[in-house]
Enzyme design. Structure first.
Site, PDB file in Angstrom:
ATOM      1  N   SER A  48       0.825  -1.208   0.000  1.00  0.00           N
ATOM      2  CA  SER A  48       0.000   0.000   0.000  1.00  0.00           C
ATOM      3  C   SER A  48       0.864   1.264   0.000  1.00  0.00           C
ATOM      4  CB  SER A  48      -0.973  -0.049   1.182  1.00  0.00           C
ATOM      5  OG  SER A  48      -1.918   0.982   1.117  1.00  0.00           O
ATOM      6  N   HIS A  79      -5.390  -0.675  -3.657  1.00  0.00           N
ATOM      7  CA  HIS A  79      -6.781  -0.834  -3.185  1.00  0.00           C
ATOM      8  C   HIS A  79      -7.788  -0.251  -4.191  1.00  0.00           C
ATOM      9  CE1 HIS A  79      -4.462  -1.585   0.377  1.00  0.00           C
ATOM     10  NE2 HIS A  79      -4.209  -0.303   0.587  1.00  0.00           N
TER      11      HIS A  79
END
Length: 203
Positions: free
Chosen positions: A123, A158
């Site tokens: 991430s 994401h």
């Protein structure tokens, strides 16, 4: 000397036992025996649970971690140079990048990368290596800021999250100076070798 960056959108040891993408990472080194692998949890402000999960996941290697305080240690470059893998966790990307630049740790990482130490990140720890970042801040509003520029373009983890997808796509649509946009859902990962995309791994 080859360079490697493994950009992980979601998953890995923080959400999975015996994660395939973590096994893939270890195999990139092509080394036998335990690897020296250090975790950086600066984006989560050195969250202890996150660090503990890393040690559990990589207990068969030689795991260690670097805290925010360590970035200013006089021998930090030597410590990092002894590693096989640097693994960067998720959290607040801008906070992490600003700390790295303030302490000079960004240059420590660049030196390590150029010397063949493998970099992996989840991430925020994947987004930060690109030229330009676009992510939410503490007020949950999205903003643009510079990354480290090891890789060209911009990376959105994401992407399966609807709000993030809309925000990123709207921003990307009006960009004129960014060559490439990478949009990854949580089960998708990118392996860059010598700054070129070598593989897309779906887990």
């Amino acid at each position: 000397m080859d360079t490697h960056i493994l950009a992980i959108s979601g998953g890995g040891f923080s959400t999975e036992e015996n994660s395939f993408i973590d096994e893939y990472l270890v195999k990139i080194t092509r080394k036998q025996g335990p690897l020296n692998i250090a975790f950086i949890a600066a984006a989560s402000n050195d969250a202890q649970e996150y660090i503990d999960a890393f040690y559990h996941a990589f207990q068969s290697e030689n795991p260690s971690h670097l805290t925010i305080k360590d970035f200013e240690s006089p021998n930090i470059q030597e410590v990092v140079n002894d590693l096989d893998i640097i693994y960067v966790g998720g959290g607040d990307t801008r906070f992490m990048v600003e700390i790295w630049k303030k302490t000079g740790f960004d240059q420590v990482l660049r030196n390590a990368y150029q010397n063949g130490i493998i970099i992996a990140g989840i991430s925020a720890g994947a987004m930060c290596w690109f030229e330009t970042c676009y992510s939410e801040n503490e007020e949950d509003k999205y903003e643009e800021f510079p990354g480290l520029g090891f890789l060209t373009g911009s990376f959105c983890p994401h992407y399966n999250d609807l709000k993030r997808r809309i925000e990123f796509d709207n921003w990307a649509a009006v960009q004129t100076n960014i060559s490439t946009f990478y949009r990854l859902e949580d089960n998708e990962n990118l392996h860059f070798k010598n700054e070129k995309l070598a593989a897309k791994i779906i887990t």
